[in-house]
Design a protein around this motif. Sequence first.
Motif, short mmCIF file in Angstrom:
data_model
loop_
_atom_site.label_atom_id
_atom_site.label_comp_id
_atom_site.label_asym_id
_atom_site.label_seq_id
_atom_site.Cartn_x
_atom_site.Cartn_y
_atom_site.Cartn_z
N ASP D 170 0.81 -1.24 0.00
CA ASP D 170 0.00 0.00 0.00
C ASP D 170 0.84 1.28 0.00
N SER D 173 0.00 4.36 -2.08
CA SER D 173 -1.42 4.72 -2.11
C SER D 173 -1.64 6.21 -2.31
N ASP D 174 -0.74 7.01 -1.82
CA ASP D 174 -0.92 8.45 -1.97
C ASP D 174 -0.71 8.92 -3.40
N VAL D 258 -0.84 -0.04 -4.35
CA VAL D 258 -1.90 0.88 -3.89
C VAL D 258 -3.06 0.10 -3.27
#
Lengths: 384, 384, 384, 384
Positions: D170, D173-174, D258
């Motif tokens: 993850d 993810s941003d 992500v």
Amino acid sequence: MRTILRYGQIGGTLNAFIGDVHRKAISIDGQAELVAGCFSTRNPEANVATGEHYGIEAGRIYRNYKEMVEAEAARTVDRIDFVVICTPNNTHYEIAKAFILKGIHIVCEKPLCFTATEAEELCRLAKERGVLFCVTYTYTGYNMVKQARQMVAEGAIGKVLDVKGEYLQDWLSDEVGDDVHTDRKLSVWRMNPESSGITNCVGDIGTHIEETSAYIVGSPVKRLAAVLDRFGHPLDLNANMLVEFENGAHGTFSCSQVAAGHYNGLSIRVFGTKGAIEWEQEHPDFLRYTPKGEPTRILTRAAHTGGHALEINRIPSGHPEGLTMAFANIYRTFTRALLNKANGKANDGEWDLDFPTVEDGLRGVRFIEGCVRSDSAGSTWVEL
Amino acid sequence: MRTILRYGQIGGTLNAFIGDVHRKAISIDGQAELVAGCFSTRNPEANVATGEHYGIEAGRIYRNYKEMVEAEAARTVDRIDFVVICTPNNTHYEIAKAFILKGIHIVCEKPLCFTATEAEELCRLAKERGVLFCVTYTYTGYNMVKQARQMVAEGAIGKVLDVKGEYLQDWLSDEVGDDVHTDRKLSVWRMNPESSGITNCVGDIGTHIEETSAYIVGSPVKRLAAVLDRFGHPLDLNANMLVEFENGAHGTFSCSQVAAGHYNGLSIRVFGTKGAIEWEQEHPDFLRYTPKGEPTRILTRAAHTGGHALEINRIPSGHPEGLTMAFANIYRTFTRALLNKANGKANDGEWDLDFPTVEDGLRGVRFIEGCVRSDSAGSTWVEL
Amino acid sequence: MRTILRYGQIGGTLNAFIGDVHRKAISIDGQAELVAGCFSTRNPEANVATGEHYGIEAGRIYRNYKEMVEAEAARTVDRIDFVVICTPNNTHYEIAKAFILKGIHIVCEKPLCFTATEAEELCRLAKERGVLFCVTYTYTGYNMVKQARQMVAEGAIGKVLDVKGEYLQDWLSDEVGDDVHTDRKLSVWRMNPESSGITNCVGDIGTHIEETSAYIVGSPVKRLAAVLDRFGHPLDLNANMLVEFENGAHGTFSCSQVAAGHYNGLSIRVFGTKGAIEWEQEHPDFLRYTPKGEPTRILTRAAHTGGHALEINRIPSGHPEGLTMAFANIYRTFTRALLNKANGKANDGEWDLDFPTVEDGLRGVRFIEGCVRSDSAGSTWVEL
Amino acid sequence: MRTILRYGQIGGTLNAFIGDVHRKAISIDGQAELVAGCFSTRNPEANVATGEHYGIEAGRIYRNYKEMVEAEAARTVDRIDFVVICTPNNTHYEIAKAFILKGIHIVCEKPLCFTATEAEELCRLAKERGVLFCVTYTYTGYNMVKQARQMVAEGAIGKVLDVKGEYLQDWLSDEVGDDVHTDRKLSVWRMNPESSGITNCVGDIGTHIEETSAYIVGSPVKRLAAVLDRFGHPLDLNANMLVEFENGAHGTFSCSQVAAGHYNGLSIRVFGTKGAIEWEQEHPDFLRYTPKGEPTRILTRAAHTGGHALEINRIPSGHPEGLTMAFANIYRTFTRALLNKANGKANDGEWDLDFPTVEDGLRGVRFIEGCVRSDSAGSTWVEL
């Protein structure tokens, strides 16, 4: 300024489990070199072979601990800074005492020794001589155990109401039931009062429950009632306890070496007025945290930690750190504290002495004695 | 030959949780029709509305249980075969007694009543009058709990050594800590000694641990030492116990209504000389089974069951059966036994009377009394 | 005002799995009574026995669906409101069509029929005649699946980026490998193109992935590339797909009937720009929800739900609802919508028609046809 | 006879994650000493500081790899035996080639290089010069991954039918959604084609799926169809694939950076005609094994392993080994093979060269190229 320490080891030949874990754990951060040792007294060949394997010079592979403590204490250069004691339980006391008296710092396997009287003496002597004394209750070295301690201290779960600790193994399962192998070599020393003391299961793993839960809760056990199951053997293989912590919280502890399906199943669950925290050693990088009235959150090492637990983090989240890293965390703090001492720096930070000490060792011995005392008296309540 | 039974219900208006579960569970197998009831005494409108909702004829919606027992007993046709009692705990005894005396069979919520003396009387009367009396300890109705009982009985785990039972909930969490809502409606009757008796948590959920574990182990609890936590309230919200079963096995029981992160967390783990069995109510279709020295196996309902558990199976493996089916299993056995009786057939098969009975109810009351007695005496050991 | 509906059933003798689940699911809320049926055409005895078991009057136990549709349509009183079709897949189309033409509402097992052309006709006819037509894609009935749909719709995980769906079973494992039992009775009709159509695994369980994920995501699959494994049989037993949803999200679908260790392993995982949601059918009361950058939360039915999912909740959190409740949820909505219609009330609430419809059935057929078309063309991409 | 090797490192200053993991992993078994290095070219201070920290003599802390390869090759004594390359992906090829040409053995981070042409050249050169070349696909070093490979090879799950691999993270993810931080330092080099090559996610983690599954299955991927999601960035952050192995098995691979709630979620599941095996990197000491038609078994490291996996076992079951041990397993085999070579012993045992090699590296590059080629051509099938 010193950056590398020297250590010696007593016990822990090449094939011994825990002695090797100590060496590997120390090697991970490279803050100390193995330069002396007495790895076996009974087996001189294994002693020498182990020493040679690690490149120890012949003159510092000793035949027994007495020779070692004298010779090392007498050295004016390159003397060992600390000794790692990985011998059977019945020898910890005298070895530790001998090294303290020479001002050599100590890392000792648990249980610290056999009686509270001995343990109190070691505490007193260590204090008098300014000796740093670590007792390797490994599990407090885990990153997420430190995170749990932090969270409880910061009030994440409010006032602690209840603590459930258990430590289940199955490796002595063959000792119970119809097919008991009374001559199994594996279990000899653990189940022999001479080498193990007054308990087997409680001393070997039960004490880890007490230490780990007290570390997380921030309060030790004050009273308990214990039922020990010996199943026909001289020492216990299974035990259950009602406990009361000094902070007033109640709970249960259970330990077993005959619990099929469990290998090293230490788990600590703490319930408070504002939430709960649950941790399992077999999946150490995770922590279940439930704020009261909200869904349980799965905290993951590195991703969801803060403060000290985040600072001492080693590898990214999702990459399991494992037992050796827990051990290495303890050694990193211990050796840094020794280096600080050697270099004239204070160990006055909140976590500077964050390793299990001889005082924890004393508490562990009192816990063992309390369990046996309670059990002998019909499992009535005893104060620790 | 009769194929459909008639039943009446006391308590359980439309919105009440457990009364509705009873009706739905009975409806699943269609072996009994609701034909009479007194769903509320205090709220006549809810009483009538509930009765009408279920198409009960006006004359059989009664104002109170006394009216009902008299009227139903006086009927010469279509009299109810059994009554379902879902009223607050403090009324079970007198209602059950009234119906027994008229020879009407009974299903009663647990706990059966308030004192062992009352419970013993109900046992005696039910026996004298030939009344089938079921006390709905729901969890013994789960398919995999029956599978566990079978496996233990067949020796799959050898001699039982240790039992760990727990039942954790969080719904009274707001009753502890700084933000206690002493006026919360939700918890009123459970925490009121008048309606709940001498315990709250132990009586409400602790007894399920005893019943479910005794059912699986095939042996009841004989002695215990209990610590009850009241946290300033008149009744307990949390409890821990050391237990000893009649077969000699030791263990711990823990129940709580303030354990954040747990909703209906009943779990029973049984360790024996040849293996272990572990079951969790929140994932009821699975059973962890570990033969000693081998890997743990995840047994799945229908796929890995046999004997009675396989026969009573309802839907294919992997399709969760859920709580209502556990309830329905109890009702299916109970109603079949009643039909056998009505039709002159013997209930002499091994599982013919496999539902929790008034004797289980008595044992539950003794368990509750034992817990309170132990706790009051400093958590010392008491015999049940 | 009507409060109880009447229904008939086609297929589903006493021992048939899914026919029984339908009846039990309907019984749970008691909104409809079984008053007519043709439970088997080939086995007249089973047909009559089933009808009698449910107390259906002799004249309404029909020999075939044609007799039934004529007779029921001709009734002026007590005519059935809806029919439940649980026959083999190859008969759905003609039966459903016959009842639609008489204005009788329909609940039909999936897959709806064999070709998109047929399905389109059923859609058109149902619309023209104002018939409510439910196709029982069971899994959208689960409470937590509805909660997931709500959360995605409310933006809890942001824009959907990726969807992973799988449905793994093992019940046809014996059909592959050296020990293939080509004469196994169990698998006959599923693996026979005549009764099953152009697919076995994709049609039986693959369509559930599409329906359940489309329901949660709020967008159907638009394109796919599929690999079907037949392992020497005429129909598929295993399949893998790349999918693209109408909203642009990509993902994979996998279904299998030869996946050892999986019983009814439907799982849907949805990843979005702001978080993720994951659901597993074998533990249906839980939902894993991860807001981006935060720990995963374990949402529990009733405890952590809101809106519609909370309103339709049946029993307290921690008490597993199970498959039958998912079915009952679908029937409760369907029967309420029918009652509204019968009583002249609009079904204009957001969730009033929240059951899988004939349009979903059409989409399912297109999905099946798309999978076979793609596979036949070398697993290239096809539009649905 | 030589017992300790000497190595140099390129890349991996003190704070770099993977460089440090290499050093710690090597230190665990103590078979090699760090004696030379060029830890950073761009940051000379960090380079020197790192070298000094590890006690490397000043003359062997090099300014760039060219200087290092020349100087080391020129040494007549104490020359390094192997070099560890931990630099950005775009430099692997030229560095590795330079060292091969001097006959220095190599450990290189993955991906091996940018093009299959380069990789083929490295394979050829390594073979010609007799250079041992390890590419650190870490996950094949895990004990239970080896156990899985053994079991598949021994036929525990029969013929392999289907493989599902995924690797979800993850940490980027941003990079998707409304709040994209296009200037985030963290992700710069991974998402920059210049340093990462033609892929980000597929090259960084997708290749691990291919390598780990091929290792377990004993057969590489032959064809695939891939969908890469770039979400507006130059390189992929998410990908899904249909794959076909050389042995005919089909399956899916999914990788993502992500996927909220996943940290280092590599999992491999292999389904065969006689059973299934499933492994998850975040809980690496366990293996789910299901013999067809039987309950799933949870195999635990050390307790339920045999053959090579048991022999290379380090600590008792239940004590998590963690990522560093997986790395150390690779290094232990690699260094032992080098020592054998140095001491004139053959590496002819079945597991003597059990480490990922330059050939695996080549396959990884072909996999990456295949994914991009497929995606560019509308996600059609391509041969690797």
